[in-house]
Design a protein around this motif. Structure first.
Motif, PDB file in Angstrom:
ATOM      1  N   GLU A 150       0.822  -1.172   0.036  1.00 47.77           N
ATOM      2  CA  GLU A 150      -0.025   0.126  -0.038  1.00 47.77           C
ATOM      3  C   GLU A 150       0.737   1.148   0.021  1.00 47.77           C
ATOM      4  N   ARG A 153       2.438   1.687  -3.599  1.00 45.11           N
ATOM      5  CA  ARG A 153       1.435   2.254  -4.638  1.00 45.11           C
ATOM      6  C   ARG A 153       1.413   3.865  -4.176  1.00 45.11           C
ATOM      7  N   GLN A 157       2.373   6.742  -7.017  1.00 44.40           N
ATOM      8  CA  GLN A 157       1.395   7.676  -7.475  1.00 44.40           C
ATOM      9  C   GLN A 157       2.103   9.158  -7.623  1.00 44.40           C
ATOM     10  N   TYR A 163       2.702   1.223 -10.497  1.00 45.29           N
ATOM     11  CA  TYR A 163       3.330   0.246  -9.487  1.00 45.29           C
ATOM     12  C   TYR A 163       3.688  -1.148 -10.388  1.00 45.29           C
ATOM     13  N   ASP A 166       1.263  -3.516 -12.486  1.00 47.83           N
ATOM     14  CA  ASP A 166       0.193  -2.699 -12.859  1.00 47.83           C
ATOM     15  C   ASP A 166       0.518  -2.334 -14.711  1.00 47.83           C
TER      16      ASP A 166
END
Length: 228
Positions: A150, A153, A157, A163, A166
């Protein structure tokens, strides 16, 4: 007659000013503007990469060249043992590559134990003098925990990067229809703003239209002057 001519001149001036204003706005919109800092581009270890052994060097590549000033370009390495607890490790002196001034690196003189690590970096752009800073993470013989994923990620951003995992599937991308080759190709990493063919055509049409309006107004004014 005089009032009619004055009204005609006023209307033509308004049309001319409007055409010029539209052309200037079009120029401002189509000219690309460079980023205002040396942003993160890539690194070794890669962002959130899981390594089988401790790295001996950390290298970061940015989008702009770096300014060589003492204390302006830094890196700090820390082991992240929880979401808010860091154990810092000493690393070598930060070096800016002579071959590519967008790259800075530092040696890791110690063997890093298994775990997750964060690299806090700061830099100073040689192109616009702006400062920037950020985090990148990697893991040594360690499977990232949910809270670490988490956190990564969120950092991704902020760095404006995807990430790991992704990214669009490479196989699906390969099977997708190949788009038609554009008429104008952009040169990568070209710092010089350039206009495409489309905007130039529109600007040329705007100039021609403005000259046409001015010519028509001049013709009518001359004709009415002769008739008077």
């Amino acid at each position: 007659m005089v009032k009619t001519l004055q009204k005609t001149v006023t209307a033509s001036n308004r049309r001319l000013l409007l055409a010029i204003a539209i052309g200037m706005i079009a120029c401002w919109l189509v000219i690309p503007r460079a980023d205002g800092h040396a942003a993160y581009e890539s690194s070794t270890p890669a962002f959130a990469e899981q390594l089988s052994q401790s790295p001996d060097r950390i290298t970061i590549r940015f989008t702009q060249e770096l300014f060589r000033r003492e204390g302006a370009n830094t890196m700090k390495l820390a082991r992240i043992t929880s979401s808010d607890l860091l154990d810092e490790y000493a690393i070598g002196e930060v070096e800016i590559s002579n071959d590519d001034r967008r790259v800075m690196s530092a040696s890791v003189p110690v063997e890093l134990p298994p775990g997750g690590y964060g690299v806090l970096w700061t830099n100073l752009s040689a192109e616009d003098g702006d400062e920037d800073s950020g985090w990148l993470t990697f893991y040594v013989q360690w499977e990232p925990r949910p809270w670490q994923i988490e956190q990564d990620r969120h950092i991704a951003q902020e760095l404006l990067i995807p990430y790991p995992g992704d990214e669009p599937d490479q196989q699906e991308t390969a099977d997708a229809p190949t788009p038609a080759t554009p008429a104008v190709a952009r040169v990568a990493d070209d710092p010089t703003p350039a206009l495409g063919v489309g905007p130039l055509i529109w600007l040329a049409l705007g100039v021609v239209a403005s000259l046409t309006v001015v010519g028509a107004v001049g013709y009518h004014l001359g004709r009415r002057g002769r008739d008077a």
